[in-house]
Each structure stands twice: as structure tokens, then as C-alpha cells.
Scaffold this motif. Structure first.
Motif, short mmCIF file in Angstrom:
data_model
loop_
_atom_site.label_atom_id
_atom_site.label_comp_id
_atom_site.label_asym_id
_atom_site.label_seq_id
_atom_site.Cartn_x
_atom_site.Cartn_y
_atom_site.Cartn_z
N GLU A 413 0.83 -1.21 0.00
CA GLU A 413 0.00 0.00 0.00
C GLU A 413 0.87 1.26 0.00
O GLU A 413 0.58 2.22 -0.73
CB GLU A 413 -0.93 -0.01 1.22
CG GLU A 413 -1.80 1.23 1.38
CD GLU A 413 -2.83 1.38 0.28
OE1 GLU A 413 -3.42 2.47 0.17
OE2 GLU A 413 -3.06 0.40 -0.48
N ARG A 416 2.24 1.75 -3.36
CA ARG A 416 1.19 2.13 -4.31
C ARG A 416 0.86 3.62 -4.22
O ARG A 416 0.61 4.28 -5.23
CB ARG A 416 -0.05 1.29 -4.04
CG ARG A 416 -1.23 1.62 -4.94
CD ARG A 416 -2.28 0.53 -4.84
NE ARG A 416 -1.87 -0.65 -5.58
CZ ARG A 416 -2.23 -1.90 -5.30
NH1 ARG A 416 -2.99 -2.13 -4.26
NH2 ARG A 416 -1.83 -2.90 -6.04
N ALA A 459 -1.73 0.35 5.90
CA ALA A 459 -2.22 -0.53 4.83
C ALA A 459 -3.56 -0.10 4.25
O ALA A 459 -4.08 -0.76 3.35
CB ALA A 459 -2.33 -1.97 5.35
N GLY A 460 -4.14 0.98 4.77
CA GLY A 460 -5.36 1.51 4.17
C GLY A 460 -6.66 0.91 4.67
O GLY A 460 -7.66 0.91 3.96
N ARG A 486 -11.35 -2.10 3.94
CA ARG A 486 -10.61 -1.11 3.15
C ARG A 486 -11.26 0.25 3.34
O ARG A 486 -12.45 0.41 3.16
CB ARG A 486 -10.62 -1.47 1.67
CG ARG A 486 -9.66 -2.59 1.30
CD ARG A 486 -8.20 -2.17 1.33
NE ARG A 486 -7.87 -1.25 0.25
CZ ARG A 486 -6.68 -0.71 0.10
NH1 ARG A 486 -5.71 -0.96 0.96
NH2 ARG A 486 -6.44 0.10 -0.91
#
Length: 487
Positions: A413, A416, A459-460, A486
Motif C-alpha cells: 500500500e 502504491r 495498509a489503508g 478497506r
């Protein structure tokens, strides 16, 4: 001995009973710590951990260990008793010499035990992970007695006393407690303690049998006898006679766990059922299974309800063990991957899948399911991507938690979103998608909190729900469950 850990108060002291108003030497107990000790503060602010004291009690205590900022003490007198204090259900529980160390909370009402453990979970999530669940799940509770279907009973021939002891160790001691009963064991096993003592005393090998491991299935009770020397023909005959009289199945363990084998082949197989899913789980007595089958059935059902798997989805079950969650997941998903560190458990999972797939004839077959053996404590982003994308995850790690797994997810994440200092995306990660939902089942709130911090802050994810599971009533052990979505 590890340093005691102070938790924030589970019960707040009232203003009229603040420490400054108390007679000299009295202490106001404010909370319980992870070892079920009462936590109080002296007038100078120094923390005192008191064996046997309960939150809200006024006590005096005898200090037996001092450090710069904390002390350990034993209860001397209770001047105001907690309304939650109860009479222990076992005569071997307590602070007296020779007391059994298997339980730590029998003096606290079981509902209050649940409240304390729920607070331990919340405190750990916040103080260690800076995570607060959006919703607190209702605690999962079950029978407070007769629940312990797995146990490792120490055996000791005490020549000076002329007797054999079978049971748990004494409090803070390597000695075996002189137990004549144990109400947390199933009633039929509790009733076997004294006959087991007599049996071992009658064996030629009574001095070289250090342990009996108990494993109860739904219909079979297995006893694994650890023996350090070969058993005589007379000893084998004694074991067979005991098995016939008490309806147990003997297994022998001459060396390591891989040497365990049935004394006599044949007979019914050790297994437990998950009736909500039509699943039966055969297992060997040395395989890891949950101690409390009543709670395990509810735990699996709640985990799958929270995961809410659809027939079109792929699911990964991390630390899958025997397939306790994997096979129920296979009744709901399109495809399931179970990953476990033990080759032996992976082999057993495949066998259990085949057995249940064959039993599903005429009904909906289990989803395509693969089992893989891998060291999950060495997980990397590259390995995570190689396992393929999944819509949902079920994570059920041992006490060490799932740090490497959570970190791999967080690293992907961070790469990204182009975070400063992040490693580049691993090959193939461009088309890889993280799971939309994770249900994390934990047997250690500290490692759950650590991993939750990674999932939420890097990690979102957001923590949408968390709650405790009273898998081990009367002990300080905290089982719990958390849900991550998420963000």
C-alpha cells in the motif's frame, strides 16, 4: 519473571474512596493486569500489583518484590470486598501453598471476567496500536466449567509422599499440584484424575512417565502417555484395562510429537463437528485444535458471518491449521486457499477436505480449495502478490501474531501511494488488489494491536469491529476477534 504490565483502570475508584482518604497502609484496587493481579497505587503514585485482589476493593498487602516504580505484593486482608468476588468453584484454587496454577480468576464472577478481558482488548488496541474499533462486538461466552477439552497434565511420582500426582503445576512453581479434582475439565475426565494417579502408580514405568496429554473429540477421549523408556507387557496390559473401564483411547509417545501412535489400531476416530456448516474435522491428539469446542463452534460461525463471503469470491485463510475455518469457508466461497506453516497440518487439511467433499454427495460440493505449507513469519510483498488477489482474508495466527503478513500488505500500500521511503512495487503488483475485508482471530491482544496498527495506519484499512471471546474462563487468557475494511 517478566515485568508486570499496568492497564488503564477497568473500574474507576470513587471520589470518596480516593487513596488520600484511606487509613495508612490501605490500598484502593483500581484494575486488573494481564496476570489477573489487582493494580493499586500508593499515595506517592507507585504502582502495586497484588495477587488475589479485585478491582474496587480496599485491601492491605504484603510487598515481596520492589522495583523503582512498581512493587509486587500478596493480599493480607480485604477491608471492603468487591461485589464481583465469588467463592471459587475448585478447592485447589487460591493463594495457599500448593494451590493449582491452572486458573487465575475463579474468585471473580465470570461476567466480570468478561468485562475485564474486553477492557484488556480495548486498552491494547488503543495504547499499542492507536486503533479504536468503530463497533464493540458482544462477547462470545459459553460454559464456565467442564469446557477444557484439551490439556497437558504433568505426571510425577513423589517417592517421599508415596503417591503419584497428575495435574497442572502449582502457582509460580515447577511442582505438580496435588489435585483430586478439576472442574474446568470435562466431568468424565475430572472423575478420572484419581484413577489415573492409581494407574501410573501401578506401572513399572511410573518414574519415567512425565506427562499425559488430553484431547477430547465429540465422542472420543484420547490420552497420550509420554514415556521415556519402553513399556513392559504388564504396563501395556494395565493401560488396556484402564481404557476398557473408562472408555478412553490410549496413544503412546516414546519421543517427539511425530512418534505418537495409537496403542491399539481400530476404534472410532477422534474428531469434532461444525454443525452449522455440515463439516466434520478428524484430528490427531497432538494436532492443534481449540481447547473449548463450545466456543469454537460459535467463533467459526461469527467469523464467517462477519466475513460475509459470497459465492463469487476467492478467500485466503492464513494460518489455516487443520482447516477449522478453511472448510467452512469452502461451503460459501468460489475458491479458497489455506496457508499454514506445518507440513503435517497441511497434509491433515487435505485429508479433511477430501473426507468432507466425499460426504457432501447430493449436496452443494465444497469450493475448489488448495492448501500450501509456508513460513508465514517470513512473508514478503513478493510472496503475497504471488499468492494472487483475494476478496476476503481470514487470519488466525498463534500468539506471535501476523506481523510479517500485515507488514507485507502495508508495504504494498505504501508503495502504491508513493509514500516517502517506500520500496518499489513488487513485480506483478500493478494488477493485484488487496482484500476488501479481513477478519483477524487472535489469541494475544498485544500482537493483534500491533498488527492492527499496521493495517489501519499504513495498509489503508479501518477497524470496523472488535470483541473478546471467553475461550478460557477463569484464566487471564484473552481471545478476541477484529474486523478490518478497506477505508
Amino acid at each position: 519473571m517478566s515485568e508486570p504490565k499496568e492497564l488503564s483502570p477497568s473500574f474507576e475508584p470513587t471520589e470518596q474512596n480516593s487513596q488520600g482518604d484511606l487509613p495508612e497502609g490501605w490500598l484502593q484496587v483500581q484494575s486488573m493486569d494481564l496476570d489477573a493481579q489487582g493494580v493499586a497505587r500508593k499515595p506517592d503514585g507507585k504502582v502495586v500489583f497484588i495477587d488475589g485482589a479485585l478491582p474496587s476493593e480496599l485491601v492491605t498487602a504484603n510487598t515481596h518484590r520492589k522495583k523503582n516504580n512498581w512493587e509486587q505484593a500478596s493480599l493480607v486482608a480485604i477491608h471492603r470486598e468487591s461485589s464481583q468476588r465469588v467463592r471459587p468453584g475448585c478447592p485447589h484454587f487460591g493463594l495457599h501453598a500448593g494451590a493449582c496454577g491452572g486458573c487465575k480468576m475463579q474468585h471473580l464472577h465470570v461476567a466480570a471476567q468478561v468485562a475485564v478481558k474486553q477492557r484488556v482488548l480495548e486498552d491494547n488496541l488503543w495504547h499499542l496500536g492507536k486503533v479504536k474499533a468503530e463497533t464493540l462486538l458482544r462477547p462470545i461466552e459459553g460454559p464456565a466449567w467442564g469446557y477444557r477439552f484439551r490439556a497437558r497434565l504433568a505426571v510425577r511420582h513423589v517417592i517421599k509422599k508415596g503417591t503419584v500426582l497428575v495435574g497442572f503445576h502449582e502457582r509460580k512453581s515447577r511442582y505438580v499440584a496435588d489435585m483430586v479434582q478439576c472442574p474446568v475439565l470435562p466431568p468424565h475426565v475430572d472423575a478420572m484424575l484419581m484413577p489415573l494417579r492409581a494407574l501410573i502408580a501401578s506401572l513399572d514405568a511410573r518414574d519415567t512417565c512425565p506427562q499425559i496429554e488430553l484431547a477430547c473429540g465429540d465422542t472420543v477421549t484420547a490420552l497420550v502417555l509420554r514415556h521415556l523408556e519402553p513399556l513392559s507387557a504388564g504396563d501395556i496390559a494395565q493401560l488396556r484395562a484402564f481404557a476398557a473401564k473408562h472408555g478412553v483411547q490410549w496413544w503412546l509417545q516414546p519421543k517427539g510429537p511425530d512418534t505418537v501412535k495409537l496403542l491399539d489400531e481400530g476404534g472410532e476416530q477422534l474428531s469434532y463437528a461444525l454443525p452449522d456448516f455440515g463439516i466434520t474435522m478428524p484430528f490427531k491428539p497432538t494436532d492443534f485444535t481449540q481447547v473449548n469446542p463450545h466456543i469454537n463452534r460459535v467463533l467459526v460461525s461469527r467469523a464467517l458471518r462477519l466475513l460475509d463471503v459470497q459465492k463469487s469470491e476467492r478467500v485466503i485463510d492464513w494460518f489455516c491449521g487443520l482447516g477449522n475455518f478453511t472448510l467452512p469457508l469452502a461451503t460459501q466461497a468460489r475458491e479458497v486457499l489455506g496457508i499454514e506453516g506445518s507440513e503435517a497440518l497441511v497434509a491433515r487439511s487435505r485429508e479433511n477436505y477430501a473426507i468432507n467433499q466425499a460426504a457432501a454427495q447430493g449436496q452443494r460440493p465444497l469450493a475448489a480449495t488448495e492448501f500450501v505449507a509456508r513460513n508465514l513469519f517470513e512473508m514478503t510483498p513478493e510472496m503475497l502478490v504471488a499468492d494472487g488477489a483475494a476478496d476476503k482474508w481470514l487470519v488466525d495466527p498463534p500468539r506471535e501474531g501476523a506481523f510479517a503478513l500485515a507488514k507485507a500488505l502495508a508495504d504494498i500500500e505504501q508503495a502504491r501511494i508513493g509514500a516517502e521511503g517506500a520500496d518499489p512495487l513488487p513485480a506483478g503488483a500493478e494488477g493485484w488488489t488487496p482484500p476488501q475485508r479481513i477478519v483477524y482471530v487472535s489469541c494475544n491482544p498485544a500482537t493483534l494491536a500491533r498488527d492492527a496498527g499496521l493495517l489501519v495506519h499504513l495498509a489503508g484499512y479501518k477497524c470496523t469491529a472488535a470483541g473478546m471471546v471467553n475461550m478460557f474462563p477463569h484464566t487471564a487468557h484473552v481471545e478476541s476477534m477484529a474486523v478490518f475494511e478497506r477505508a
